[in-house]
Design a protein around this motif. Structure first.
Motif, short mmCIF file in Angstrom:
data_model
loop_
_atom_site.label_atom_id
_atom_site.label_comp_id
_atom_site.label_asym_id
_atom_site.label_seq_id
_atom_site.Cartn_x
_atom_site.Cartn_y
_atom_site.Cartn_z
N LEU A 21 24.43 -1.49 74.09
CA LEU A 21 24.05 -2.26 75.27
C LEU A 21 24.43 -3.72 75.12
O LEU A 21 24.96 -4.32 76.04
CB LEU A 21 22.54 -2.13 75.53
CG LEU A 21 21.98 -2.96 76.68
CD1 LEU A 21 22.58 -2.49 78.01
CD2 LEU A 21 20.48 -2.88 76.69
N ILE A 22 24.20 -4.28 73.96
CA ILE A 22 24.54 -5.68 73.72
C ILE A 22 26.05 -5.88 73.81
O ILE A 22 26.53 -6.82 74.45
CB ILE A 22 23.98 -6.16 72.35
CG1 ILE A 22 22.46 -6.20 72.41
CG2 ILE A 22 24.54 -7.52 71.98
CD1 ILE A 22 21.79 -6.48 71.09
N PHE A 23 26.82 -4.98 73.17
CA PHE A 23 28.28 -5.10 73.24
C PHE A 23 28.78 -4.95 74.67
O PHE A 23 29.71 -5.64 75.09
CB PHE A 23 28.94 -4.06 72.34
CG PHE A 23 28.82 -4.37 70.88
CD1 PHE A 23 29.06 -5.65 70.39
CD2 PHE A 23 28.47 -3.39 69.98
CE1 PHE A 23 28.94 -5.94 69.05
CE2 PHE A 23 28.35 -3.67 68.63
CZ PHE A 23 28.59 -4.95 68.17
N LYS A 24 28.17 -4.05 75.43
CA LYS A 24 28.56 -3.85 76.81
C LYS A 24 28.30 -5.11 77.64
O LYS A 24 29.13 -5.54 78.44
CB LYS A 24 27.81 -2.66 77.39
CG LYS A 24 28.27 -2.21 78.74
CD LYS A 24 27.43 -1.00 79.17
CE LYS A 24 28.20 -0.14 80.11
NZ LYS A 24 27.42 1.01 80.55
N LEU A 25 27.10 -5.71 77.45
CA LEU A 25 26.78 -6.94 78.17
C LEU A 25 27.71 -8.09 77.81
O LEU A 25 28.14 -8.86 78.67
CB LEU A 25 25.33 -7.34 77.91
CG LEU A 25 24.26 -6.51 78.60
CD1 LEU A 25 22.89 -6.92 78.09
CD2 LEU A 25 24.35 -6.67 80.11
N VAL A 26 28.03 -8.21 76.53
CA VAL A 26 28.92 -9.28 76.09
C VAL A 26 30.32 -9.06 76.66
O VAL A 26 30.97 -10.01 77.10
CB VAL A 26 28.95 -9.38 74.55
CG1 VAL A 26 30.04 -10.31 74.07
CG2 VAL A 26 27.60 -9.83 74.04
N ALA A 27 30.76 -7.82 76.67
CA ALA A 27 32.10 -7.53 77.19
C ALA A 27 32.18 -7.82 78.69
O ALA A 27 33.18 -8.33 79.18
CB ALA A 27 32.46 -6.08 76.90
N SER A 32 29.87 -9.74 80.63
CA SER A 32 29.40 -11.06 81.06
C SER A 32 29.85 -12.19 80.15
O SER A 32 29.65 -13.36 80.49
CB SER A 32 27.87 -11.06 81.13
OG SER A 32 27.43 -10.06 82.01
N GLY A 33 30.36 -11.86 79.02
CA GLY A 33 30.86 -12.89 78.12
C GLY A 33 29.74 -13.67 77.46
O GLY A 33 28.64 -13.15 77.22
N PRO A 34 29.99 -14.92 77.16
CA PRO A 34 29.02 -15.73 76.41
C PRO A 34 27.74 -16.02 77.19
O PRO A 34 26.73 -16.38 76.60
CB PRO A 34 29.78 -17.01 76.10
CG PRO A 34 30.93 -17.04 77.03
CD PRO A 34 31.23 -15.63 77.41
N TRP A 35 27.76 -15.86 78.50
CA TRP A 35 26.56 -16.13 79.28
C TRP A 35 25.42 -15.19 78.89
O TRP A 35 24.27 -15.61 78.81
CB TRP A 35 26.84 -16.02 80.78
CG TRP A 35 27.77 -17.08 81.24
CD1 TRP A 35 29.06 -16.91 81.64
CD2 TRP A 35 27.51 -18.48 81.32
NE1 TRP A 35 29.61 -18.12 81.96
CE2 TRP A 35 28.69 -19.10 81.78
CE3 TRP A 35 26.42 -19.28 81.03
CZ2 TRP A 35 28.79 -20.48 81.97
CZ3 TRP A 35 26.52 -20.64 81.23
CH2 TRP A 35 27.67 -21.23 81.69
N ALA A 36 25.76 -13.94 78.64
CA ALA A 36 24.72 -12.98 78.24
C ALA A 36 24.12 -13.37 76.90
O ALA A 36 22.91 -13.32 76.71
CB ALA A 36 25.30 -11.57 78.19
N LEU A 37 24.98 -13.77 75.97
CA LEU A 37 24.48 -14.21 74.66
C LEU A 37 23.60 -15.45 74.80
O LEU A 37 22.57 -15.56 74.13
CB LEU A 37 25.63 -14.49 73.71
CG LEU A 37 26.40 -13.28 73.21
CD1 LEU A 37 27.57 -13.73 72.35
CD2 LEU A 37 25.49 -12.36 72.43
#
Length: 62
Positions: A5-11, A13-18
């Motif tokens: 899920l984290i990898f999917k969000l980063v892919a 949304s990019g750095p905004w999700a982090l």
């Protein structure tokens, strides 16, 4: 599961999700630190009031 899920969000949304997760984590840490200080202050105030109550002269009953 959680890492996917984290990898999917980063892919997606990019750095905004982090950044959002980091800010939420920092907010949680700040809340926990504040709660610890408030708990300690409550314990100190309770102890002080107990000491004061023990040292006050007792009123005599008639």
């Amino acid at each position: 599961m959680a890492t996917d899920l984290i990898f999917k969000l980063v892919a997606e949304s990019g750095p905004w999700a982090l950044l959002v997760f980091y800010l939420l984590w920092r907010d949680l840490q700040k809340d926990l630190a504040t709660r610890a200080v408030l708990d300690r202050n409550s314990a100190v105030l309770t102890e002080l009031s107990t000491i004061i109550r023990e040292r006050l002269p007792r009123r005599k009953k008639r």
